[in-house]
Write an enzyme that holds these catalytic residues in place. Structure first.
Site, PDB file in Angstrom:
ATOM      1  N   ASP A 167       0.839  -1.100   0.031  1.00  0.00           N
ATOM      2  CA  ASP A 167       0.046   0.083   0.215  1.00  0.00           C
ATOM      3  C   ASP A 167       0.691   1.282   0.007  1.00  0.00           C
ATOM      4  O   ASP A 167       0.291   2.332   0.262  1.00  0.00           O
ATOM      5  CB  ASP A 167      -0.993  -0.007   1.297  1.00  0.00           C
ATOM      6  N   ASP A 207       4.890  -0.957   7.669  1.00  0.00           N
ATOM      7  CA  ASP A 207       4.046  -1.613   8.703  1.00  0.00           C
ATOM      8  C   ASP A 207       5.026  -2.438   9.258  1.00  0.00           C
ATOM      9  O   ASP A 207       6.069  -2.449   9.173  1.00  0.00           O
ATOM     10  CB  ASP A 207       3.068  -2.108   7.714  1.00  0.00           C
ATOM     11  N   ASP A 229       6.391   5.112  21.211  1.00  0.00           N
ATOM     12  CA  ASP A 229       6.060   6.058  21.530  1.00  0.00           C
ATOM     13  C   ASP A 229       4.594   6.558  22.206  1.00  0.00           C
ATOM     14  O   ASP A 229       3.780   6.180  21.784  1.00  0.00           O
ATOM     15  CB  ASP A 229       5.964   6.887  20.061  1.00  0.00           C
ATOM     16  N   ASP A 234       6.332  11.579  24.266  1.00  0.00           N
ATOM     17  CA  ASP A 234       6.003  12.773  23.238  1.00  0.00           C
ATOM     18  C   ASP A 234       5.791  13.981  24.112  1.00  0.00           C
ATOM     19  O   ASP A 234       5.124  13.972  24.859  1.00  0.00           O
ATOM     20  CB  ASP A 234       4.780  12.547  22.185  1.00  0.00           C
ATOM     21  N   GLU A 261      10.926  13.451  25.420  1.00  0.00           N
ATOM     22  CA  GLU A 261      11.087  14.789  24.369  1.00  0.00           C
ATOM     23  C   GLU A 261      10.785  15.967  25.319  1.00  0.00           C
ATOM     24  O   GLU A 261       9.728  16.284  25.743  1.00  0.00           O
ATOM     25  CB  GLU A 261      10.032  14.750  23.158  1.00  0.00           C
ATOM     26  N   HIS A 281      12.669  12.533  12.924  1.00  0.00           N
ATOM     27  CA  HIS A 281      11.493  12.498  11.887  1.00  0.00           C
ATOM     28  C   HIS A 281      11.020  13.941  11.897  1.00  0.00           C
ATOM     29  O   HIS A 281      10.132  14.418  11.198  1.00  0.00           O
ATOM     30  CB  HIS A 281      10.241  11.544  12.332  1.00  0.00           C
ATOM     31  N   ASP A 282      11.378  14.814  12.879  1.00  0.00           N
ATOM     32  CA  ASP A 282      11.109  16.224  12.908  1.00  0.00           C
ATOM     33  C   ASP A 282      12.163  17.081  12.660  1.00  0.00           C
ATOM     34  O   ASP A 282      12.014  18.407  12.058  1.00  0.00           O
ATOM     35  CB  ASP A 282      10.828  16.601  14.263  1.00  0.00           C
TER      36      ASP A 282
HETATM   37  C1  GLC Z   1       6.552  15.665  18.826  1.00  0.00           C
HETATM   38  C2  GLC Z   1       6.745  14.866  17.480  1.00  0.00           C
HETATM   39  C3  GLC Z   1       6.114  15.446  16.421  1.00  0.00           C
HETATM   40  C4  GLC Z   1       4.702  15.789  16.510  1.00  0.00           C
HETATM   41  C5  GLC Z   1       4.470  16.634  17.931  1.00  0.00           C
HETATM   42  C6  GLC Z   1       3.196  16.467  18.387  1.00  0.00           C
HETATM   43  O1  GLC Z   1       7.194  16.756  18.993  1.00  0.00           O
HETATM   44  O2  GLC Z   1       7.889  14.376  17.405  1.00  0.00           O
HETATM   45  O3  GLC Z   1       6.453  14.753  15.085  1.00  0.00           O
HETATM   46  O4  GLC Z   1       4.246  16.410  15.473  1.00  0.00           O
HETATM   47  O5  GLC Z   1       5.240  16.097  19.060  1.00  0.00           O
HETATM   48  O6  GLC Z   1       2.705  15.537  18.714  1.00  0.00           O
HETATM   49 MG    MG Z   2       2.015  -1.132   4.266  1.00  0.00          MG
END
Ligand code: GLC
Ligand code: MG
Length: 516
Positions: A23, A27, A96, A198, A262, A324-325
């Protein structure tokens, strides 16, 4: 010595690691298939960005059910298989945990917004409009615009520190606390080894919701959030108390479960998230200063010294260089310096977190405007937020779609994926992947590099040098952050260089070395 002091963490962004069902979105079964890569890299733990049922307004950071898996990623059985397989590979698995907010589709919020008197009303943060009908205060969402959304059905505003699809939970309500602590137990009972939590410093807001003060350093072109100092909306004493309760839950499962928070704050406030020895909070408050700082030896030296000095005696340091940010490290400093950065990350004192794709040196990826998916970018275009650039799929080999999927992936691949992929770098002595594997192997072989003492050393301009010492073992690291050769600050046996060849009269341009 708990594993998370010696070990290294590898962040997997599940949407972009490996697709198994065609898709175009990664996953859990895909991750399971690629565990060999992670284990062979030589890391100790995987942190998975959110996998829970979600409308994906913020790609999983908007959770609609904390105790299940989104069908896009699989199901609980697929999760149990992945967890067992990770453990069989000798890898810990961290999830997470997103406690500050849920999705607006979470049944708790659906009920909360239904009417003013329902039992879940106080699970979120509802306030009357200001006298002029506007929002209750001046708080700004991290993604731009007011942090308050008016709900005409009940005539009140609700708070959302991020998207309006991410209403903030009310952690002052004991029922919310109890429900969320049960979520932690649910996953601990399933066998997860910990959580990355988070935006932990956001979870409690100042009583009375006073306006936040203006930030004198704000100027147009930086994120709207930074117009104000988040004095009253973040880092409240009550949030620290909750972190200590979370820690007690983790410790209740034995000393090996870890909590990573975080937290973006200056050193003095950041260090408080360790808590005290008697009442600890998170094991590792994420330290993002390698991302936030410029890339020059003098600046890094000062930053490292200040960070080390800020730690409480029981506080173990940690370092993050990508996520990822954040923009990709190779995009920020170039490929040659990204090799030096890898050596820095893996030889500093403290637990390193690696981000998927950095081990093959993925650099700048330009996302065509019609393929932008990041809600933060879409709401504040043109100021360079663009988180999609770090979320592109892992390129595994030169097969169609880089072996990531049999279908067009949800985000484009890195433009050089035909040559920059895991298969192409595997077995290539000069590749970034080989460098990462060697660094991680060296770190495992020499406790000085993981748990040893740390001391900055003098070196010429542009060179960052330090020593790691464990018992009789002394290793020294010299990193040339410039594009010119520099004098070697010390001699000895070179255990590893970021460059090929072994002539060592000088520290070559863009070279990092580890010396015994
Ligand atoms: C954290 C995550 C980010 C998300 C934000 C709100 O900073 O790393 O990707 O957008 O929190 O949850
Ligand atoms: Mg998939």
């Amino acid at each position: 010595m708990p594993w998370w002091r010696r070990g290294t963490v590898y962040q997997v962004y599940p949407r972009s690691f490996q697709d198994s069902d065609g898709d175009g979105v990664g996953d859990l079964a895909g991750i399971e298939r690629r565990l060999d890569h992670i284990a062979a890299l030589g890391v100790d733990a995987i942190w998975l960005s959110p996998i829970f049922p979600s409308p994906m307004a913020d790609f999983g950071y908007d959770v609609a059910d904390y105790r299940d898996v989104d069908p896009l990623f699989g199901d609980l059985a697929a999760f149990d298989r992945l967890l067992a397989a990770a453990h069989a590979h000798g890898l810990k698995l961290l999830l997470d945990f997103v406690p500050n907010h849920s999705s607006d589709r979470h049944p708790w919020f659906v009920e909360s917004r239904a009417d003013r008197t329902n039992p879940k009303r106080d699970w979120y943060i509802w306030r009357d409009p200001a006298p002029d009908g506007g929002p209750p205060n001046n708080w700004i969402s991290d993604f731009g615009g007011s942090a308050w959304e008016y709900d005409a059905a009940t005539g009140q505003y609700y708070l959302h520190a991020f998207l309006k699809q991410q209403p903030d939970l009310n952690w002052r309500n004991p029922a919310v606390k109890a429900a969320m602590f049960d979520v932690m137990r649910f996953w601990f009972d399933r066998g997860v080894d910990g959580f990355r939590i988070d935006v932990l410093w956001h979870i409690v807001k100042a009583e009375g919701f006073p306006d936040n003060p203006p930030n004198p350093y704000w100027r147009p072109g930086i994120t709207e959030r930074d117009r104000l100092i988040q004095r009253h909306s973040t880092d409240q004493p009550e949030a620290h108390a909750i972190a200590a309760e979370m820690r007690a839950i983790a410790d209740g499962y034995g000393g090996d479960r870890v909590l990573i928070g975080e937290i973006f704050l200056p050193n003095d406030r950041h260090a408080r998230w360790y808590g005290t020895r008697a009442r600890p909070q998170v094991h590792l408050p994420f330290n993002f200063q390698l991302i936030e700082n410029g890339w020059d030896a003098a600046g890094l030296r000062e930053m490292i010294a200040a960070y080390e000095a800020s730690l409480p005696p029981h506080g173990w340091p940690n370092w993050v260089i990508g996520s990822h940010d954040a923009p990709r490290i190779a995009a920020r400093v170039g490929e040659a310096q990204a090799r030096v950065a890898a050596m820095l990350l893996l030889t500093l004192r403290g637990t390193p977190t690696l981000y998927q794709g950095d081990e093959i040196g993925i650099g700048q990826v330009d996302i065509p405007p019609d393929r932008v998916r990041d809600p933060q970018e879409l709401r504040q275009p043109g100021i360079g937020i663009g988180r999609d650039r770090s979320r592109t799929p892992m390129p595994w080999d030169a097969a169609p779609h880089a072996g990531f999927s049999t279908a067009e992936p949800w985000l484009p691949l890195n433009p050089d994926w035909r040559t920059r992929n895991v298969a192409a770098q595997d077995g290539d002595a000069g590749s970034m992947l080989t460098l990462y594997r060697r660094l991680l192997a060296l770190r495992r072989a020499h406790p000085a590099l993981s748990v040893g003492d740390f001391r900055l050393l003098d070196a010429s301009d542009g060179v960052l040098a330090f020593e790691r010492r464990h018992g009789d073992a002394v290793l020294r690291v010299a990193l040339n952050l410039t594009h010119e050769a520099k004098p070697l600050p010390f001699g000895g046996e070179v255990l590893l260089s970021t460059l090929p060849g072994s002539a060592h009269e000088t520290l070559r341009a863009d070279e990092g070395i580890i010396i015994r």
